[in-house]
Design a protein around this motif. Structure first.
Motif, mmCIF file in Angstrom:
data_model
loop_
_atom_site.group_PDB
_atom_site.id
_atom_site.type_symbol
_atom_site.label_atom_id
_atom_site.label_comp_id
_atom_site.label_asym_id
_atom_site.label_seq_id
_atom_site.Cartn_x
_atom_site.Cartn_y
_atom_site.Cartn_z
ATOM 1 N N GLU A 9 0.770 -1.306 0.013
ATOM 2 C CA GLU A 9 -0.022 -0.020 -0.022
ATOM 3 C C GLU A 9 0.768 1.328 0.216
ATOM 4 O O GLU A 9 1.979 1.295 0.789
ATOM 5 C CB GLU A 9 -0.978 -0.234 1.470
ATOM 6 C CG GLU A 9 -1.634 1.278 1.662
ATOM 7 C CD GLU A 9 -2.638 1.788 0.722
ATOM 8 O OE1 GLU A 9 -2.269 2.692 -0.058
ATOM 9 O OE2 GLU A 9 -3.712 1.276 0.745
ATOM 10 N N ASP A 10 0.641 2.190 -0.730
ATOM 11 C CA ASP A 10 1.550 3.186 -0.885
ATOM 12 C C ASP A 10 0.909 4.567 -0.248
ATOM 13 O O ASP A 10 1.824 5.498 -0.150
ATOM 14 C CB ASP A 10 1.683 3.654 -2.306
ATOM 15 C CG ASP A 10 0.548 4.239 -2.884
ATOM 16 O OD1 ASP A 10 -0.742 3.698 -2.718
ATOM 17 O OD2 ASP A 10 0.639 4.964 -4.085
ATOM 18 N N ASP A 53 -3.115 -3.091 -2.515
ATOM 19 C CA ASP A 53 -3.635 -2.004 -3.007
ATOM 20 C C ASP A 53 -3.641 -2.087 -4.482
ATOM 21 O O ASP A 53 -2.716 -2.846 -4.978
ATOM 22 C CB ASP A 53 -2.845 -0.696 -2.496
ATOM 23 C CG ASP A 53 -3.426 0.823 -3.044
ATOM 24 O OD1 ASP A 53 -4.525 0.799 -3.663
ATOM 25 O OD2 ASP A 53 -2.517 1.564 -3.164
ATOM 26 N N GLN A 55 -3.818 0.853 -6.837
ATOM 27 C CA GLN A 55 -3.152 1.807 -7.387
ATOM 28 C C GLN A 55 -1.854 2.009 -6.800
ATOM 29 O O GLN A 55 -1.784 2.496 -5.665
ATOM 30 C CB GLN A 55 -3.889 3.050 -7.414
ATOM 31 C CG GLN A 55 -5.234 3.079 -8.175
ATOM 32 C CD GLN A 55 -6.091 4.347 -8.139
ATOM 33 O OE1 GLN A 55 -6.607 4.651 -7.225
ATOM 34 N NE2 GLN A 55 -6.015 5.216 -9.368
ATOM 35 N N LEU A 56 -0.812 1.334 -7.324
ATOM 36 C CA LEU A 56 0.484 1.328 -6.531
ATOM 37 C C LEU A 56 1.738 2.194 -7.559
ATOM 38 O O LEU A 56 1.476 1.777 -9.066
ATOM 39 C CB LEU A 56 1.036 0.056 -6.579
ATOM 40 C CG LEU A 56 0.319 -0.807 -5.161
ATOM 41 C CD1 LEU A 56 0.381 -2.103 -5.173
ATOM 42 C CD2 LEU A 56 0.761 0.084 -4.037
HETATM 43 MN MN MN Z 1 -2.575 3.372 -3.822
#
Ligand code: MN
Length: 130
Positions: A9-10, A53, A55-56
Motif C-alpha cells: 500500500e503506498d 492496493d 493503484q501502486l
Molecule cells: Mn494506492
C-alpha cells in the motif's frame, strides 16, 4: 503458526491504520509501498495473506497479483485487494488478476480484521484464534 500479513500500500495513512488494526489482533505486518518491493517481500517473507492496493507506483496491484499467482511457490497465498476504485468492474478485474477477496476504501475499522481473516483457509483461521 505464521501470523504474518504482507501489506502492499503506498498511502501512509492507510498503512498506519491497517497495521494498527491488524497488530491489535496479534498479526505481524510487513510493509511495501510499491508493487515491485511488494512482490520481492512476498517471495522473502512467507506471509499468510497479502493485502494489496491496486493503484501502486512502479507496478500496479493487478500485475503484482498476476505475478504472485503465476509463481508456483507463491500461488497459494490468499490475496485481498483493497482499493479506492469505485467503478463497476473493479471487483471483476481484481478477481481476474488473481485476488480471492476485494475490499473498498475507506475500510470499516469495526469489521476490517474479520473480513481479512475470513479470507484465510479455515484450518489456519482456527489456529490463529488459539
Ligand atoms: Mn494506492
Amino acid at each position: 503458526m505464521n501470523k504474518r500479513i504482507l501489506l502492499i500500500e503506498d498511502n501512509d495513512n492507510n498503512r498506519y491504520l491497517f497495521s494498527y488494526l491488524l497488530n491489535s489482533r496479534g498479526w505481524e505486518v510487513l510493509h511495501a509501498a510499491d508493487g515491485v518491493s511488494g512482490l520481492r517481500l512476498a517471495g522473502e517473507s512467507d506471509p499468510a495473506l497479502i493485502l494489496l492496493d491496486i493503484q501502486l507506483p512502479v507496478m500496479d496491484g493487478h500485475e503484482v497479483a498476476r505475478r504472485i499467482k503465476s509463481n508456483p511457490a507463491l500461488a497459494a497465498i490468499p490475496i485481498m485487494a483493497v482499493t479506492s476504485y469505485a467503478m463497476q468492474g473493479d471487483r471483476d478485474a481484481a478477481i481476474a488478476a488473481g485476488c480471492q477477496g476485494y475490499m473498498e476504501k475507506p475500510i470499516d475499522p469495526d469489521t476490517f480484521v474479520d473480513e481479512v481473516e475470513a479470507l484465510l483457509p479455515l484450518a489456519q483461521r482456527w489456529q490463529a484464534s488459539l
